[in-house]
Design a protein around this motif. Structure first.
Motif, PDB file in Angstrom:
ATOM      1  N   LEU A  20      33.296  36.822  29.146  1.00  0.00           N
ATOM      2  CA  LEU A  20      32.714  37.236  30.418  1.00  0.00           C
ATOM      3  C   LEU A  20      33.324  38.554  30.884  1.00  0.00           C
ATOM      4  N   LEU A  21      34.645  38.648  30.801  1.00  0.00           N
ATOM      5  CA  LEU A  21      35.325  39.873  31.224  1.00  0.00           C
ATOM      6  C   LEU A  21      34.876  41.062  30.387  1.00  0.00           C
ATOM      7  N   ARG A  22      34.703  40.860  29.082  1.00  0.00           N
ATOM      8  CA  ARG A  22      34.240  41.950  28.218  1.00  0.00           C
ATOM      9  C   ARG A  22      32.835  42.383  28.619  1.00  0.00           C
ATOM     10  N   ALA A  23      31.972  41.421  28.969  1.00  0.00           N
ATOM     11  CA  ALA A  23      30.625  41.768  29.408  1.00  0.00           C
ATOM     12  C   ALA A  23      30.667  42.578  30.702  1.00  0.00           C
ATOM     13  N   ILE A  24      31.570  42.185  31.623  1.00  0.00           N
ATOM     14  CA  ILE A  24      31.731  42.959  32.857  1.00  0.00           C
ATOM     15  C   ILE A  24      32.190  44.373  32.531  1.00  0.00           C
ATOM     16  N   GLN A  25      33.170  44.497  31.662  1.00  0.00           N
ATOM     17  CA  GLN A  25      33.712  45.810  31.313  1.00  0.00           C
ATOM     18  C   GLN A  25      32.689  46.675  30.584  1.00  0.00           C
ATOM     19  N   ASN A  26      31.735  46.045  29.913  1.00  0.00           N
ATOM     20  CA  ASN A  26      30.684  46.794  29.219  1.00  0.00           C
ATOM     21  C   ASN A  26      29.566  47.234  30.161  1.00  0.00           C
ATOM     22  N   GLY A  27      29.652  46.852  31.436  1.00  0.00           N
ATOM     23  CA  GLY A  27      28.636  47.245  32.400  1.00  0.00           C
ATOM     24  C   GLY A  27      27.404  46.374  32.390  1.00  0.00           C
ATOM     25  N   THR A  28      27.519  45.156  31.832  1.00  0.00           N
ATOM     26  CA  THR A  28      26.367  44.266  31.745  1.00  0.00           C
ATOM     27  C   THR A  28      25.957  43.737  33.109  1.00  0.00           C
ATOM     28  N   GLY A  29      26.907  43.451  33.968  1.00  0.00           N
ATOM     29  CA  GLY A  29      26.590  42.884  35.268  1.00  0.00           C
ATOM     30  C   GLY A  29      27.847  42.688  36.094  1.00  0.00           C
ATOM     31  N   ILE A  30      27.718  41.872  37.135  1.00  0.00           N
ATOM     32  CA  ILE A  30      28.824  41.568  38.038  1.00  0.00           C
ATOM     33  C   ILE A  30      29.310  40.157  37.754  1.00  0.00           C
ATOM     34  N   GLY A  31      30.593  39.987  37.637  1.00  0.00           N
ATOM     35  CA  GLY A  31      31.179  38.671  37.396  1.00  0.00           C
ATOM     36  C   GLY A  31      32.259  38.377  38.412  1.00  0.00           C
ATOM     37  N   LEU A  32      32.596  37.110  38.520  1.00  0.00           N
ATOM     38  CA  LEU A  32      33.672  36.726  39.424  1.00  0.00           C
ATOM     39  C   LEU A  32      35.017  36.849  38.719  1.00  0.00           C
ATOM     40  N   GLY A  33      35.929  37.508  39.369  1.00  0.00           N
ATOM     41  CA  GLY A  33      37.291  37.597  38.856  1.00  0.00           C
ATOM     42  C   GLY A  33      38.219  36.791  39.738  1.00  0.00           C
ATOM     43  N   TRP A  34      39.396  36.527  39.232  1.00  0.00           N
ATOM     44  CA  TRP A  34      40.415  35.823  39.995  1.00  0.00           C
ATOM     45  C   TRP A  34      41.494  36.817  40.406  1.00  0.00           C
ATOM     46  N   ARG A  35      41.756  36.886  41.701  1.00  0.00           N
ATOM     47  CA  ARG A  35      42.904  37.674  42.138  1.00  0.00           C
ATOM     48  C   ARG A  35      44.130  37.232  41.354  1.00  0.00           C
ATOM     49  N   HIS A  36      45.051  38.091  41.178  1.00  0.00           N
ATOM     50  CA  HIS A  36      46.260  37.907  40.377  1.00  0.00           C
ATOM     51  C   HIS A  36      45.967  38.145  38.893  1.00  0.00           C
ATOM     52  N   MET A  37      44.708  37.924  38.466  1.00  0.00           N
ATOM     53  CA  MET A  37      44.382  38.129  37.054  1.00  0.00           C
ATOM     54  C   MET A  37      43.611  39.426  36.835  1.00  0.00           C
ATOM     55  N   VAL A  38      42.895  39.919  37.852  1.00  0.00           N
ATOM     56  CA  VAL A  38      42.163  41.187  37.707  1.00  0.00           C
ATOM     57  C   VAL A  38      42.722  42.276  38.612  1.00  0.00           C
ATOM     58  N   ASP A  39      43.766  41.969  39.373  1.00  0.00           N
ATOM     59  CA  ASP A  39      44.326  42.965  40.298  1.00  0.00           C
ATOM     60  C   ASP A  39      44.761  44.238  39.581  1.00  0.00           C
ATOM     61  N   ASP A  40      45.380  44.089  38.408  1.00  0.00           N
ATOM     62  CA  ASP A  40      45.856  45.278  37.683  1.00  0.00           C
ATOM     63  C   ASP A  40      44.690  46.176  37.301  1.00  0.00           C
ATOM     64  N   MET A  41      43.559  45.589  36.909  1.00  0.00           N
ATOM     65  CA  MET A  41      42.393  46.389  36.512  1.00  0.00           C
ATOM     66  C   MET A  41      41.751  47.060  37.720  1.00  0.00           C
TER      67      MET A  41
END
Length: 296
Positions: free
Chosen positions: A228-249
């Motif tokens: 899912l994260l790779r799809a988000i990073q590829n610009g496929t769509g919007i996904g839900l992230g978890w704070r503490h796990m996506v904060d660095d990005m």
């Protein structure tokens, strides 16, 4: 004193296999060599000891009394070697803290912080057993289990690492302007997880807003969070992230917050001490460190 002759280990291995199977052919398959090679090695061993070890009978070989005696001695020696190797392996495992954890949590939260732990505790070795599509784990195979839910594992000492905070994220160029309104977000291409723990995350996010999420297309349902994260990073769509796990990005600018609404649920990540950790002080050290959450 006359030095003893070095043991002919290749010949002993060939004899041991042939003695166990009573067959040069079967021994050859076990050793991954040709049958004549085993027969030759046994013959060389017979020359070395000066006695016959086999009677070349059919359909199976017959051990001579000398062969029986040697086979028993080799069996005892092999058992002693195996026990010694098992003891060394068990000792090594006792020195390693085994942590069972989901791949996404290990990749996005634990690994970026492990450098600090290793600086604080350079003598403690930690091994991760990751799970993704297979959510089951054998408690006997780990010292600490990191689990997701409202509580940790029943009957074990558990501490919450951090609460679940859901935030929509995407790549910067997916948005034409700033963060979306809730209404615009609901009409965007939303990427879903089909994992049972997270299949309702978007419904949970929009709960109480009066908005409903359209049924996703099959290609927008993904089981693994890392996919899912790779799809988000590829610009496929919007996904839900978890704070503490996506904060660095988010801080690095590779992902942006797609909508300002952040939802904190009753769920979270918990670290749990398993039975094998009861006699492993190193596991307690890692448990204490990990359970500090964002302070670890």
């Amino acid at each position: 004193m006359k030095p003893s002759r070095p043991l002919p280990l290749h010949q002993i291995a060939a004899f041991d296999a042939a003695a166990r199977h009573r067959s040069f052919s079967v021994a050859a398959r076990e050793l991954n060599v040709q049958q004549p090679a085993v027969s030759r090695q046994v013959a060389l061993l017979e020359d070395w000891v000066g006695v016959r070890l086999f009677l070349r009978t059919k359909p199976r070989l017959t051990l001579t009394p000398a062969g029986e005696s040697l086979a028993a001695a080799i069996g005892e020696g092999m058992l002693a070697i195996r026990n010694g190797l098992d003891a060394l392996s068990a000792r090594k495992r006792q020195d390693v803290v085994v942590v069972n954890v989901a791949l996404g949590f290990a990749s996005l939260y634990l690994l970026p912080r492990m450098g600090e732990f290793q600086v604080q505790h350079p003598d403690i070795q930690v091994e991760f057993l990751t799970r993704d599509q297979n959510m089951d784990f054998d408690p006997a195979r780990c010292d600490i289990a990191v689990v997701f839910g409202e509580t940790g594992l029943s009957g074990r000492e558990c501490r919450r690492i951090f609460d679940e905070e859901l935030v929509p994220v995407c790549v910067p160029n997916f948005l034409s302007g700033g963060p979306l309104t809730l209404e615009a977000l609901a009409q965007s291409r939303l990427l879903h997880m089909s994992n049972p723990n997270h299949a309702s995350d978007w419904s949970r996010y929009f709960r109480g807003t009066g908005l409903t999420v359209p049924e996703p297309k099959p290609m927008d349902r993904l089981y693994s969070y890392m996919v899912l994260l790779r799809a988000i990073q590829n610009g496929t769509g919007i996904g839900l992230g978890w704070r503490h796990m996506v904060d660095d990005m988010i801080e690095a600018g590779t992902l942006v917050v797609a909508c300002e609404r952040v939802i904190r649920t009753k769920r979270g990540y918990h670290c749990c001490l398993m039975p094998s950790a009861d006699h492993k002080p190193e596991a307690r050290v890692f448990f204490d460190w990990l359970s500090q959450g964002d302070g670890c």
